[in-house]
Design an enzyme around this catalytic site. Structure first.
Site, PDB file in Angstrom:
ATOM      1  N   ALA A   7      25.818  36.272  46.856  1.00  0.00           N
ATOM      2  CA  ALA A   7      25.648  36.481  45.414  1.00  0.00           C
ATOM      3  C   ALA A   7      26.071  37.894  45.058  1.00  0.00           C
ATOM      4  O   ALA A   7      25.367  38.866  45.344  1.00  0.00           O
ATOM      5  CB  ALA A   7      24.193  36.243  45.019  1.00  0.00           C
ATOM      6  N   GLY A   8      27.237  38.011  44.438  1.00  0.00           N
ATOM      7  CA  GLY A   8      27.748  39.303  44.017  1.00  0.00           C
ATOM      8  C   GLY A   8      27.522  39.533  42.538  1.00  0.00           C
ATOM      9  O   GLY A   8      26.983  38.677  41.821  1.00  0.00           O
ATOM     10  N   ASP A 114      25.740  43.255  50.876  1.00  0.00           N
ATOM     11  CA  ASP A 114      27.085  42.822  51.238  1.00  0.00           C
ATOM     12  C   ASP A 114      27.779  43.842  52.131  1.00  0.00           C
ATOM     13  O   ASP A 114      28.522  43.477  53.059  1.00  0.00           O
ATOM     14  CB  ASP A 114      27.917  42.560  49.983  1.00  0.00           C
ATOM     15  CG  ASP A 114      27.944  43.737  49.012  1.00  0.00           C
ATOM     16  OD1 ASP A 114      27.089  44.649  49.113  1.00  0.00           O
ATOM     17  OD2 ASP A 114      28.825  43.739  48.128  1.00  0.00           O
ATOM     18  N   THR A 137      33.665  43.575  42.329  1.00  0.00           N
ATOM     19  CA  THR A 137      33.369  44.170  41.027  1.00  0.00           C
ATOM     20  C   THR A 137      33.527  45.681  41.114  1.00  0.00           C
ATOM     21  O   THR A 137      34.138  46.316  40.248  1.00  0.00           O
ATOM     22  CB  THR A 137      31.940  43.815  40.592  1.00  0.00           C
ATOM     23  OG1 THR A 137      31.786  42.399  40.638  1.00  0.00           O
ATOM     24  CG2 THR A 137      31.667  44.326  39.197  1.00  0.00           C
TER      25      THR A 137
END
Length: 263
Positions: A7-8, A114, A137
């Site tokens: 989940a970014g 991450d 991002t």
């Protein structure tokens, strides 16, 4: 099979990984825009349809592992695992999936999951001192030594974020696609070409410059690993990458899960 979820800030990536002994094979992957309000039920409907399109069923998933940099998204993903896949998800960085590597920085707890997972995966796949560049991002440039210890890195605005800021702040500039310019000239003849040159070659120059400075500071041979959706966009126009691992975070989650169940 293992359902690995990354989940970014922009997207949540779901990957179905077949794990056998120390081997890992990604059988399918999907992504959806990150929205902390998205419920477990919504995820389940979307994911069940995609599993079926690839010839799989929910019963094929025997375990779920999650990495997230969006704390508000975690709860619904945990509910997804328990309600629809029959068990509690394992969370990267929490028992029994502790990092298992030294996080040698001033504030270890602030390191994004991450980046820690990428470090673990990179050292499982490559030996020596490593620089991992993740185009997301944000673009992160992380150094870990030959022992696998995370030593620190750089956070820069991602290329899409940079373009969004430019277009938002300049009323007459159009939104453009991010792509390699058709020619190597950096003297643009129109507005769109000039923007494309500035975004593409400017961003690549930033990456090459940061890596050069980091290598000089390390003072030893360093292998550079690139990951993230935009890594391949730059591959043809630079020699800065030694390897591209597009699924590095997913590989890292699978490696951590294997370590907890095999080790």
């Amino acid at each position: 099979m293992l359902l690995a979820i990354d989940a970014g800030n922009t997207n949540v990536v779901f990957a179905l990984v077949e794990v056998s002994g120390q081997a890992r094979e990604i059988r399918a992957r999907w992504r959806i825009a990150t929205d902390p309000r998205r419920t477990a039920d919504e995820y389940a409907v979307w994911l069940s349809q995609l599993l079926a399109l690839e010839g799989f069923a929910r019963d094929d998933v025997s375990a779920v592992v999650i990495s997230t940099v969006v704390p508000r998204a975690l709860h619904n993903l945990q509910v997804l695992a328990s309600k629809y896949f029959g068990g509690d998800a394992l969370i990267a960085g929490r028992a029994p999936l502790e990092w298992g590597v030294s996080i040698d920085v001033d504030e270890p707890a602030s390191l994004g999951a991450d980046r820690a997972v990428n470090t673990i995966a990179a050292h499982a796949l490559h030996a020596g001192d490593l620089i991992v560049i993740d185009f997301g991002t944000a673009t992160t440039v992380d150094f870990s030594d030959y022992k696998g210890a995370y030593k620190g890195g750089i956070i820069a605005p991602g290329i899409n974020l940079s373009l969004d800021a430019l277009v938002a702040a300049a009323a007459k500039l159009p939104r453009i696609a991010i792509e390699a310019p058709a020619v190597n000239s950096v003297i643009g003849r129109n507005t769109v070409d000039q923007m494309n040159i500035g975004i593409y070659w400017g961003y690549l120059a930033m990456i090459e410059g940061l890596v050069a400075r980091m290598k000089a500071e390390v003072g030893r041979p360093v292998k550079v690993i690139a990951t993230g959706g935009l890594a391949t966009l730059f591959e043809r126009h630079t020699a800065v990458f030694d390897a591209i691992e597009p699924d590095l975070t997913i590989q890292g989650l699978a490696i951590m899960w294997q370590g907890a169940h095999i080790g």
